[in-house]
Design a protein around this motif. Structure first.
Motif, PDB file in Angstrom:
ATOM      1  N   TRP A 109      39.096  66.148  -7.251  1.00  0.00           N
ATOM      2  CA  TRP A 109      38.084  65.194  -6.746  1.00  0.00           C
ATOM      3  C   TRP A 109      38.364  64.820  -5.289  1.00  0.00           C
ATOM      4  O   TRP A 109      37.442  64.589  -4.511  1.00  0.00           O
ATOM      5  N   LEU A 110      39.654  64.816  -4.929  1.00  0.00           N
ATOM      6  CA  LEU A 110      40.009  64.453  -3.553  1.00  0.00           C
ATOM      7  C   LEU A 110      39.857  65.665  -2.622  1.00  0.00           C
ATOM      8  O   LEU A 110      39.244  65.569  -1.565  1.00  0.00           O
ATOM      9  N   GLY A 111      40.399  66.804  -3.062  1.00  0.00           N
ATOM     10  CA  GLY A 111      40.377  67.995  -2.215  1.00  0.00           C
ATOM     11  C   GLY A 111      38.982  68.525  -1.964  1.00  0.00           C
ATOM     12  O   GLY A 111      38.709  69.070  -0.901  1.00  0.00           O
ATOM     13  N   GLU A 112      38.102  68.337  -2.932  1.00  0.00           N
ATOM     14  CA  GLU A 112      36.756  68.903  -2.775  1.00  0.00           C
ATOM     15  C   GLU A 112      35.724  67.860  -2.360  1.00  0.00           C
ATOM     16  O   GLU A 112      34.540  68.172  -2.221  1.00  0.00           O
ATOM     17  N   GLY A 113      36.172  66.635  -2.167  1.00  0.00           N
ATOM     18  CA  GLY A 113      35.247  65.569  -1.759  1.00  0.00           C
ATOM     19  C   GLY A 113      34.840  65.721  -0.293  1.00  0.00           C
ATOM     20  O   GLY A 113      35.537  66.339   0.503  1.00  0.00           O
ATOM     21  N   GLN A 114      33.672  65.186   0.066  1.00  0.00           N
ATOM     22  CA  GLN A 114      33.224  65.188   1.470  1.00  0.00           C
ATOM     23  C   GLN A 114      33.493  63.789   2.015  1.00  0.00           C
ATOM     24  O   GLN A 114      32.740  62.866   1.748  1.00  0.00           O
ATOM     25  N   TRP A 115      34.566  63.641   2.761  1.00  0.00           N
ATOM     26  CA  TRP A 115      34.967  62.294   3.166  1.00  0.00           C
ATOM     27  C   TRP A 115      34.717  62.059   4.647  1.00  0.00           C
ATOM     28  O   TRP A 115      34.940  62.942   5.466  1.00  0.00           O
ATOM     29  N   THR A 116      34.294  60.866   4.963  1.00  0.00           N
ATOM     30  CA  THR A 116      34.243  60.471   6.375  1.00  0.00           C
ATOM     31  C   THR A 116      35.650  60.001   6.757  1.00  0.00           C
ATOM     32  O   THR A 116      36.502  59.745   5.880  1.00  0.00           O
ATOM     33  N   LEU A 123      41.129  55.585   1.477  1.00  0.00           N
ATOM     34  CA  LEU A 123      41.765  56.191   0.295  1.00  0.00           C
ATOM     35  C   LEU A 123      43.276  56.261   0.469  1.00  0.00           C
ATOM     36  O   LEU A 123      44.047  55.941  -0.432  1.00  0.00           O
ATOM     37  N   MET A 124      43.677  56.711   1.639  1.00  0.00           N
ATOM     38  CA  MET A 124      45.112  56.848   1.906  1.00  0.00           C
ATOM     39  C   MET A 124      45.804  55.480   1.857  1.00  0.00           C
ATOM     40  O   MET A 124      46.847  55.314   1.225  1.00  0.00           O
ATOM     41  N   ALA A 125      45.178  54.498   2.497  1.00  0.00           N
ATOM     42  CA  ALA A 125      45.779  53.159   2.535  1.00  0.00           C
ATOM     43  C   ALA A 125      45.868  52.575   1.123  1.00  0.00           C
ATOM     44  O   ALA A 125      46.919  52.051   0.722  1.00  0.00           O
ATOM     45  N   ASP A 126      44.781  52.688   0.350  1.00  0.00           N
ATOM     46  CA  ASP A 126      44.787  52.152  -1.022  1.00  0.00           C
ATOM     47  C   ASP A 126      45.871  52.820  -1.858  1.00  0.00           C
ATOM     48  O   ASP A 126      46.588  52.170  -2.610  1.00  0.00           O
ATOM     49  N   ARG A 156      50.633  71.012  10.536  1.00  0.00           N
ATOM     50  CA  ARG A 156      49.923  71.821   9.549  1.00  0.00           C
ATOM     51  C   ARG A 156      48.493  71.302   9.381  1.00  0.00           C
ATOM     52  O   ARG A 156      48.272  70.093   9.344  1.00  0.00           O
ATOM     53  N   SER A 157      47.578  72.249   9.305  1.00  0.00           N
ATOM     54  CA  SER A 157      46.189  71.878   9.061  1.00  0.00           C
ATOM     55  C   SER A 157      46.032  71.451   7.603  1.00  0.00           C
ATOM     56  O   SER A 157      46.273  72.242   6.692  1.00  0.00           O
ATOM     57  N   THR A 158      45.682  70.196   7.375  1.00  0.00           N
ATOM     58  CA  THR A 158      45.568  69.687   6.001  1.00  0.00           C
ATOM     59  C   THR A 158      44.395  68.725   5.862  1.00  0.00           C
ATOM     60  O   THR A 158      43.804  68.299   6.864  1.00  0.00           O
ATOM     61  N   LEU A 159      44.142  68.385   4.624  1.00  0.00           N
ATOM     62  CA  LEU A 159      43.177  67.329   4.313  1.00  0.00           C
ATOM     63  C   LEU A 159      43.455  66.074   5.142  1.00  0.00           C
ATOM     64  O   LEU A 159      42.552  65.434   5.669  1.00  0.00           O
ATOM     65  N   TRP A 160      44.734  65.744   5.244  1.00  0.00           N
ATOM     66  CA  TRP A 160      45.107  64.489   5.909  1.00  0.00           C
ATOM     67  C   TRP A 160      45.065  64.587   7.419  1.00  0.00           C
ATOM     68  O   TRP A 160      44.726  63.630   8.103  1.00  0.00           O
ATOM     69  N   TYR A 161      45.386  65.777   7.946  1.00  0.00           N
ATOM     70  CA  TYR A 161      45.496  65.881   9.399  1.00  0.00           C
ATOM     71  C   TYR A 161      44.148  66.156  10.070  1.00  0.00           C
ATOM     72  O   TYR A 161      43.662  65.370  10.882  1.00  0.00           O
ATOM     73  N   ASP A 162      43.516  67.314   9.686  1.00  0.00           N
ATOM     74  CA  ASP A 162      42.326  67.690  10.451  1.00  0.00           C
ATOM     75  C   ASP A 162      41.201  68.333   9.635  1.00  0.00           C
ATOM     76  O   ASP A 162      40.258  68.861  10.210  1.00  0.00           O
ATOM     77  N   SER A 163      41.319  68.333   8.304  1.00  0.00           N
ATOM     78  CA  SER A 163      40.209  68.955   7.579  1.00  0.00           C
ATOM     79  C   SER A 163      39.794  68.152   6.343  1.00  0.00           C
ATOM     80  O   SER A 163      40.200  68.508   5.261  1.00  0.00           O
TER      81      SER A 163
END
Ligand code: G3I
Length: 353
Positions: A109-116, A123-126, A156-163
Motif C-alpha cells: 500500500w505504501l510502495g504503490e501509493g501515489q503520494w504528494t 506518513l514518515m513522521a507518524d 540511493r534512489s528510493t521511495l523516501w529520497y526521490d521517487s
C-alpha cells in the motif's frame, strides 16, 4: 582421590566455568546479539534455548520493518515485535530496533501509493513517532535509516529520497529529518545509521563518514554507525575493520557490528568443507578482535546464529553455513573463535584505542 583424577576433575570444571556461553565470555566487554524471529522461538525449542543462553541482545530480523509493523495504511501490528521484546526481557537481553526507514520491506500500500510530498512527509513522521514511542524504554538503540547509499557513495534512489521522495531539502533531507523525529520521540534511544559493504573503506564509507561529520557539526542527533558485516571468506582483516570503525569513533560516535555472518559455498545439503569452516572461524575472529580493539565499539551482533535458520541460502543460492552453529545446533569452529577472541585479556576496555 588419586591425584590424576583430581587434576582431571579440576580441569573439566575449569573448562565448563571458563566460558560457558558467548554472553558470559562477552560480559563487561561488549553486548553480544543476534537477529531473531518469534516463529522460530515458538516452533523450535533448540533455537529458543540457544538464543537465551548465548546472547544478551536481540534484534527483530523483520518484525520492526514497515511491511510487518504496518500491514495497512490505517493499522499497526505490534504483536510479533512485542513478542520478541517480551522474550528479551524475560531473558535479560537488550533490544536493538531495526529499522525505521529502508527502501526494502515496504508494504504494498505504501510502495504503490501515489503520494504528494506532504503526504509522504506526514506518513514518515507518524510512523517514526508512533513506533519509537511504542518501544521507548524497551529498545535502547535504533537503526533509524538503513542502506541509504549506493556503492559509489551517491544517495540511493528510493521511495523516501526521490521517487517520489522527500529528500529535496539539503543534502541529506529525509535522513536528517528521520533522526530528528526519532530523537524527539525517545530522547534516550541511541540513534544509528546502518549499512553494508563499506566496512573496508571505499566510496560508500567516505559518503557515510561525510554525512556523519556533517550531522555532528550541525547537531543532528546521530549517535552511532551500524556495520552490518555480511562477509565472505576474503572480506576483511581486523586492522582494516578497526581503522574504518575508528574514523567514526574519532567523531565521538559509537559503532556496533549489527549483522555479522560469513557465507560459504555449500553442497546440496547445505554443508561447507571443513577447510572453509576453519577459514570462516578466522573471519569471525577478525571481526570480533576489531571491535574489541576499538573504544566505542560496544556491540557485536550476528544475523542469525544457526545454519538451520539462516536467511543466506534463500538470498545467495549455492551459499550457506554462514552462522556460528550448524544445522543441528552444534557449535562450529566459528563459535570457538568468537569465544576465544572475547576471552583475550586484550579485550578489556582499558586496552582499547
Ligand atoms: O512472511 C512472509 C510469508 O508470509 C511468505 O509466505 C514468504 C514467501 O516469500 O515471505 C515471508 O516474508 C519474508 C520475510 O523475510 C520473513 O521471512 C520475505 O519474503 C523476505 O523478503 C524477508 O527477507 C528478509 C529481508 O531482510 C527483507 O526484509 C530476511 O529475512 C532478512 O534476513 C533480511 O535482513 C536484511 C536486513 O534487514 C538489512 N540488511 C541486510 C539483511 C539481509 O538481507
Amino acid at each position: 582421590m588419586p591425584v590424576l583424577l583430581i587434576v582431571l576433575v579440576v580441569s573439566l570444571l575449569g573448562t565448563s566455568f571458563a566460558a560457558e556461553s558467548l554472553r558470559t565470555a562477552a560480559h563487561g566487554k561488549v553486548r553480544i546479539g543476534t537477529a531473531a524471529k518469534p516463529g522460530f522461538i515458538t516452533e523450535d525449542s533448540r533455537y529458543a534455548a540457544a538464543l537465551a543462553r548465548e546472547f544478551d541482545q536481540l534484534e527483530p530480523e523483520n518484525e520492526m520493518k514497515w511491511s510487518l509493523l504496518r500491514p495497512a495504511h490505517d493499522r499497526f501490528d505490534f504483536a510479533p515485535a512485542d513478542e520478541l521484546v517480551r522474550f528479551a526481557k524475560q531473558n535479560g537481553m537488550a533490544v536493538r530496533g531495526h529499522t525505521l526507514l529502508w527502501h526494502q520491506a515496504v508494504p504494498k500500500w505504501l510502495g504503490e501509493g501515489q503520494w504528494t510530498w506532504n503526504e509522504l512527509s506526514q506518513l514518515m513522521a507518524d510512523h517514526i513517532q508512533t513506533v519509537v514511542k511504542h518501544f521507548a524504554g524497551s529498545v535502547y538503540a535504533w537503526d533509524v535509516v538503513n542502506e541509504a547509499f549506493h556503492p559509489d557513495g551517491s544517495l540511493r534512489s528510493t521511495l523516501w529520497y526521490d521517487s517520489p521522495g522527500i529528500g529535496a531539502e539539503g543534502p541529506y533531507g529525509y535522513i536528517e529529518r528521520a533522526f530528528v523525529l526519532a530523537h524527539a520521540a525517545d530522547p534516550k534511544a541511541k540513534l544509528f545509521y546502518n549499512d553494508y559493504a563499506f566496512e573496508a573503506g571505499g566510496p560508500k564509507f567516505e559518503a557515510i563518514l561525510a554525512m556523519a561529520r556533517d550531522f555532528k557539526k550541525r547537531g543532528v542527533p546521530l549517535h552511532g554507525i551500524g556495520f552490518q558485516c555480511h562477509f565472505t571468506l576474503d572480506s576483511i582483516t581486523a586492522e582494516k575493520l578497526a581503522k574504518t570503525m575508528r574514523a567514526f569513533t574519532d567523531l565521538g560516535l559509537e559503532v556496533h557490528i549489527t549483522e555479522l555472518d560469513v557465507r560459504l559455498p555449500v553442497d546440496g545439503t547445505g554443508h561447507a568443507t571443513s577447510q572453509d569452516l576453519e577459514r570462516q572461524a578466522d573471519v569471525y575472529g577478525e571481526a570480533v578482535r576489531a571491535c574489541l580493539g576499538v573504544r566505542g565499539c560496544n556491540a557485536i551482533q550476528v544475523w542469525g546464529f544457526s545454519d538451520a535458520r539462516s536467511w543466506i541460502p534463500r538470498f545467495f543460492p549455492g551459499y550457506g553455513a554462514g552462522t556460528l552453529f550448524d544445522q543441528e545446533y552444534r557449535a562450529k569452529p566459528a563459535y570457538t573463535a568468537v569465544i576465544d577472541a572475547l576471552s583475550q585479556p586484550a579485550a578489556t576496555a582499558a586496552s582499547r584505542k
